[in-house]
Design an enzyme around this catalytic site. Structure first.
Site, PDB file in Angstrom:
ATOM      1  CE  LYS A 171      15.106  -0.117  -6.133  1.00 31.75           C
ATOM      2  NZ  LYS A 171      14.698  -1.024  -5.037  1.00 31.75           N
TER       3      LYS A 171
ATOM      4  CG  ASP B 277      16.624  -3.948  -4.054  1.00 30.35           C
ATOM      5  OD1 ASP B 277      17.163  -3.380  -3.091  1.00 30.35           O
ATOM      6  OD2 ASP B 277      16.102  -3.325  -4.999  1.00 30.35           O
TER       7      ASP B 277
END
Length: 311
Positions: free
Chosen positions: A79, A116
């Site tokens: 990420k 997210d």
């Protein structure tokens, strides 16, 4: 001639690819969840888990771009690293320093975004509580913690304390966030740390972003582990909320212990569903996607995996 996949979608020479990059990633619920949504939308796409070692991340991204891949999710451990490989970053991804969604740019390359944060916030907002002025403790300082911090700032939390076992990793997380996360403080996570226990006792919300307690096919004891020690657990305030980003097993050891203390508990399944739905909106350009079908498919797959584990 079209082939029929295990998702009951016809796959032909015109089928487009979307998927998730990670290492490991074969355990991901994203394929079954997204393929249920793609079927409901009638899109001629297929979503695959794409195992990607860190040393090959750049090569994989270039190859998928050349194949006209429609979009990608990114999970652990990529990420943060993938952000440097994007041609552009959304303002949110740039601020957070972590990317979980890649969108094809018209002139080539990838736009890195972060859904997210939206996924993390969804179950907290659905509960109807106001988190303005509340106190939060975040366990762990990896890529998911960055999104959680951004979400807590958006909620208006008055204090956000992040506990990390490594001083170097903790400072690496805190340093770029301090400019936009004013309530942010760091806590050294050591056994029976009085400062951490005091923070847990005062917290209205505790969020676990570590993988401790996640079920593992190679480690039968993994699901029984808890990120908090027995002494730490005893300091949790009844009525507070404990949110574990892990969703296998359900409930995790942390949430079992928190519930026994009289805490409200949330796991990460709804975050997974909501961040996935947000990604699908970005790739497809559609304002509405079948979130209910995504949730049901994920729950059904979890039931299958639990039965397989018991057999």
């Amino acid at each position: 001639m079209a082939l029929v996949s295990r998702f009951a979608q016809p796959i032909s020479g015109s089928t487009s690819l979307v998927g998730v990059l990670g290492d490991p990633v074969r355990h991901s619920l994203s394929p079954v969840m997204h393929n249920a949504a793609l079927k409901g939308l009638g899109l001629d796409w297929v979503y695959l888990a794409l195992p990607t070692p860190a040393e090959h991340l750049g090569e994989v991204l270039r190859g998928l771009e050349a194949m006209d891949c429609r979009g990608l999710n990114v999970t652990l451990p990529h990420k943060q690293a993938v952000a440097a490989l994007c041609r552009e970053l959304s303002p949110l991804a740039e601020r957070v320093g972590a990317v979980n969604t890649l969108v094809r740019l018209p002139n080539g390359g990838w736009l890195g975004d972060n859904t997210d944060v939206e996924g993390f916030l969804a179950p907290l907002r659905a509960g109807g509580s106001s988190w303005q002025g509340q106190r939060a403790v975040v366990l762990g300082c990896g890529g998911s913690a960055r999104a959680v911090i951004a979400g807590l700032v958006e909620l208006g939390c008055a204090a956000i304390q992040v506990a990390g076992r490594s001083s170097a990793h903790l400072e690496a997380l805190l340093a770029p966030c301090r400019s936009w996360a004013k309530p942010l403080q760091g806590l050294q996570w050591t056994p029976s740390n009085r400062a951490l226990q005091n923070a847990l006792a005062d917290a209205d919300l505790v969020v676990n972003t570590t993988p401790v307690g996640m079920a593992s096919a190679t480690d039968p004891d993994a699901a029984r582990r808890c990120p908090l020690s027995p002494g730490d657990l005893e300091t949790l305030r009844p009525g507070s909320t404990v949110y574990d980003l892990i969703y296998t097993p359900r409930p995790t050891a942390l949430l079992q212990n928190a519930s026994a203390r009289g805490c409200q508990s949330l796991d990460g399944l709804e975050m997974l569903v909501q961040q996935g739905a947000a990604s699908l909106r970005l790739w497809s350009g559609l304002a509405e996607v079948p979130v209910t079908a995504m949730r049901q498919a994920a729950l059904q797959q979890l039931k299958i995996e639990i039965k397989q584990g018991e057999s």
